[in-house]
Scaffold this motif. Structure first.
Motif, mmCIF file in Angstrom:
data_model
loop_
_atom_site.group_PDB
_atom_site.id
_atom_site.type_symbol
_atom_site.label_atom_id
_atom_site.label_comp_id
_atom_site.label_asym_id
_atom_site.label_seq_id
_atom_site.Cartn_x
_atom_site.Cartn_y
_atom_site.Cartn_z
ATOM 1 N N LEU A 34 115.200 14.420 -32.474
ATOM 2 C CA LEU A 34 116.113 13.599 -33.278
ATOM 3 C C LEU A 34 117.524 14.164 -33.291
ATOM 4 C CD1 LEU A 34 113.848 12.869 -36.369
ATOM 5 C CD2 LEU A 34 114.326 11.359 -34.447
ATOM 6 N N ASP A 35 118.482 13.253 -33.301
ATOM 7 C CA ASP A 35 119.887 13.615 -33.447
ATOM 8 C C ASP A 35 120.480 12.654 -34.471
ATOM 9 O OD1 ASP A 35 122.545 14.182 -33.351
ATOM 10 O OD2 ASP A 35 122.698 14.168 -31.165
ATOM 11 N N GLU A 36 120.832 13.166 -35.643
ATOM 12 C CA GLU A 36 121.344 12.315 -36.715
ATOM 13 C C GLU A 36 122.689 11.690 -36.368
ATOM 14 O OE1 GLU A 36 119.821 11.282 -39.297
ATOM 15 O OE2 GLU A 36 118.030 12.511 -39.081
ATOM 16 N N ALA A 37 123.323 12.106 -35.259
ATOM 17 C CA ALA A 37 124.610 11.532 -34.867
ATOM 18 C C ALA A 37 124.447 10.250 -34.058
ATOM 19 C CB ALA A 37 125.411 12.557 -34.054
ATOM 20 N N LEU A 38 123.228 9.745 -33.939
ATOM 21 C CA LEU A 38 123.016 8.478 -33.229
ATOM 22 C C LEU A 38 123.795 7.352 -33.899
ATOM 23 C CD1 LEU A 38 119.171 8.525 -32.517
ATOM 24 C CD2 LEU A 38 120.959 8.340 -30.803
ATOM 25 N N PRO A 39 124.231 6.350 -33.119
ATOM 26 C CA PRO A 39 124.911 5.197 -33.724
ATOM 27 C C PRO A 39 124.022 4.494 -34.750
ATOM 28 C CG PRO A 39 125.191 5.200 -31.341
ATOM 29 C CD PRO A 39 124.209 6.273 -31.653
ATOM 30 N N THR A 40 124.668 3.880 -35.716
ATOM 31 C CA THR A 40 123.937 3.251 -36.813
ATOM 32 C C THR A 40 122.993 2.159 -36.338
ATOM 33 O OG1 THR A 40 125.736 3.695 -38.341
ATOM 34 C CG2 THR A 40 124.221 1.939 -38.942
ATOM 35 N N ASN A 41 123.476 1.282 -35.420
ATOM 36 C CA ASN A 41 122.621 0.186 -34.966
ATOM 37 C C ASN A 41 121.383 0.696 -34.240
ATOM 38 O OD1 ASN A 41 124.068 1.141 -32.805
ATOM 39 N ND2 ASN A 41 124.541 -0.875 -31.957
ATOM 40 N N LEU A 65 129.191 8.643 -47.715
ATOM 41 C CA LEU A 65 129.274 7.197 -47.891
ATOM 42 C C LEU A 65 129.046 6.441 -46.593
ATOM 43 C CD1 LEU A 65 132.349 6.728 -50.255
ATOM 44 C CD2 LEU A 65 130.008 6.053 -50.731
ATOM 45 N N HIS A 66 129.366 7.050 -45.499
ATOM 46 C CA HIS A 66 129.356 6.352 -44.225
ATOM 47 C C HIS A 66 127.933 6.041 -43.779
ATOM 48 C CE1 HIS A 66 130.265 5.467 -39.958
ATOM 49 N NE2 HIS A 66 131.424 5.092 -40.450
ATOM 50 N N ASP A 67 127.822 4.987 -43.019
ATOM 51 C CA ASP A 67 126.524 4.522 -42.537
ATOM 52 C C ASP A 67 125.804 5.589 -41.712
ATOM 53 O OD1 ASP A 67 125.611 1.305 -41.075
ATOM 54 O OD2 ASP A 67 124.412 2.952 -41.846
ATOM 55 N N ASP A 68 126.573 6.452 -41.043
ATOM 56 C CA ASP A 68 125.938 7.465 -40.206
ATOM 57 C C ASP A 68 125.111 8.449 -41.007
ATOM 58 O OD1 ASP A 68 126.964 6.409 -37.945
ATOM 59 O OD2 ASP A 68 128.646 7.807 -37.777
ATOM 60 N N SER A 69 125.212 8.380 -42.331
ATOM 61 C CA SER A 69 124.444 9.306 -43.155
ATOM 62 C C SER A 69 123.005 8.849 -43.354
ATOM 63 C CB SER A 69 125.111 9.470 -44.522
ATOM 64 O OG SER A 69 125.098 8.247 -45.224
ATOM 65 N N ILE A 70 122.572 7.743 -42.705
ATOM 66 C CA ILE A 70 121.176 7.316 -42.758
ATOM 67 C C ILE A 70 120.297 8.443 -42.248
ATOM 68 C CG2 ILE A 70 119.483 5.714 -41.804
ATOM 69 C CD1 ILE A 70 121.649 3.630 -41.656
ATOM 70 N N ASP A 71 119.347 8.875 -43.058
ATOM 71 C CA ASP A 71 118.468 9.980 -42.696
ATOM 72 C C ASP A 71 117.330 9.437 -41.839
ATOM 73 O OD1 ASP A 71 116.806 12.168 -42.502
ATOM 74 O OD2 ASP A 71 117.201 12.846 -44.549
ATOM 75 N N PHE A 94 122.962 3.453 -25.673
ATOM 76 C CA PHE A 94 124.062 3.520 -26.652
ATOM 77 C C PHE A 94 125.233 4.245 -26.020
ATOM 78 C CE2 PHE A 94 121.359 7.214 -27.334
ATOM 79 C CZ PHE A 94 122.255 8.278 -27.353
ATOM 80 N N GLU A 95 126.396 4.074 -26.635
ATOM 81 C CA GLU A 95 127.614 4.709 -26.147
ATOM 82 C C GLU A 95 127.809 6.038 -26.853
ATOM 83 O OE1 GLU A 95 132.463 3.889 -25.952
ATOM 84 O OE2 GLU A 95 131.072 2.340 -26.664
ATOM 85 N N ASN A 96 127.939 7.089 -26.068
ATOM 86 C CA ASN A 96 128.126 8.424 -26.640
ATOM 87 C C ASN A 96 129.599 8.621 -26.983
ATOM 88 O OD1 ASN A 96 128.059 11.063 -27.395
ATOM 89 N ND2 ASN A 96 127.280 11.866 -25.454
ATOM 90 N N LYS A 97 129.914 8.529 -28.265
ATOM 91 C CA LYS A 97 131.319 8.631 -28.720
ATOM 92 C C LYS A 97 131.805 10.063 -28.822
ATOM 93 C CE LYS A 97 131.148 4.268 -31.212
ATOM 94 N NZ LYS A 97 131.354 3.576 -32.490
#
Length: 335
Positions: A229-236, A200-206, A330-333
């Motif tokens: 590519l790294d799918e863990a990138l921030p949504t924005n 459900l979370h926005d981070d699931s954008i492929d 971006f900020e690496n969380k």
């Protein structure tokens, strides 16, 4: 043009008949041919003064010939003036008709151009509306995901902890298997909940899927990609990358005369870069506009704005084609 030829042909016939009114002679035949040729030659000139002058000369020649050589009567001379007036008025009306027809064509062309611009703007508006709907949907999904994580997840975690305490102090071997089964069930429930929240979370954008779909529009180009590519990138960051790539690909489809596109994406712990290059050529005027950042369309401006809104930069290079380059921090969380 055909109408004007008819006017001149009728005038030439009329003048020829007037010249030959006193009998056919070699001189009058030659004069008739000259009059005809002069009237038809006038069609070859686009300048209006020359055009009208060459049209009037045959009438002057006929008048002089009739008065000086043939000693024509008044009705014949009057016929020359009547025919000349008719030809002159017909020519003026024909020229005016051509001007109005040219204005009509320009109006129609402008209408087609405005219609094309309107369709393009409507298409862009629909795309922006779709993106807004998409963002609103993602925001709602994020809210639901947070609710599940904060409420249901908290209750499941508390249940697992309580069950762990019960298992620790339990001395009855008869209920130990049931407690173990309950513990496994709660653990499985927690894993499934986490999986559902992630979906459900926005981070699931492929990101990879979106990039492939956009590059799929370049049907007439050879596309080379180098994607880290790294799918863990921030949504924005994901949304900005997708937007920048979409604008660049749209620009290539509309304006590039090349046949090859190269897309390179790299990232590290604090920023990512994307470059889109096509091997098309640009006019000197376009190079000057790009050098002065005087863009005609809004596509390149949108790319600049997307990058700057995240504290990044976007540049356009003209070496060996046209390149769109963007750097997004971006900020690496993940620490």
């Amino acid at each position: 043009m055909l109408y004007d030829i008819v006017i001149r042909s009728l005038a030439a016939v009329g003048l020829g008949l007037i010249i030959n009114s006193n009998g056919i002679t070699t001189t009058s035949v030659v004069m008739s041919i000259c009059v005809f040729l002069l009237l038809e030659i006038s069609l070859l000139f686009n300048q209006k003064p020359v055009y009208l002058t060459l049209t009037g000369i045959p009438f002057v020649i006929t008048f002089v010939y009739m008065v000086a050589v043939i000693d024509a009567s008044l009705p014949l001379v009057f016929s020359i003036f009547v025919l000349g007036g008719f030809t002159f008025i017909s020519t003026i009306l024909w020229a005016r008709m051509m001007e109005l027809q040219a204005q009509l064509h320009r109006t129609r062309d402008d209408s087609f151009e405005l219609e094309s611009i309107l369709k393009d703007k409507n298409k862009r508006l629909l795309s922006e509306q779709d993106q807004q709907v998409h963002l609103a949907t993602l925001a709602e999904r994020n809210r639901i995901a947070r609710e599940i994580h904060d409420n249901v997840g908290h209750l499941l975690s508390r249940g697992i902890l309580l069950l762990g305490a019960i298992v620790t102090v339990n001395k009855d071997e008869n209920i130990a298997p049931q407690l173990k089964m309950l513990s496994d069930t709660l653990d499985e429930s927690m894993e499934k909940m986490r999986s559902s929240v992630h979906d459900l979370h926005d981070d699931s954008i492929d990101l990879k899927k979106n990039i492939d779909e956009i590059l799929g529009e370049l049907k007439n180009f050879t596309v080379n990609t180098e994607l880290d590519l790294d799918e863990a990138l921030p949504t924005n960051i994901k949304l900005s990358l997708i937007g920048i790539l979409k604008e660049a690909v749209t620009n290539i489809i509309k304006h590039s005369n090349g046949d090859t596109v190269s897309v390179i994406f790299h990232q590290n712990n604090s920023f990512c870069t994307i470059s889109i290059t096509d091997n098309g050529t640009l006019s000197s005027d376009m190079k000057l506009k790009l050098g002065a950042e005087n863009y005609d369309g809004i596509g390149l401006t949108n790319i600049k704005n997307r990058a700057s809104s995240l504290g990044g930069e976007a540049y356009f290079y003209l070496n060996d084609g046209f390149t769109v380059f963007a750097r997004l921090p971006f900020e690496n969380k993940r620490g």
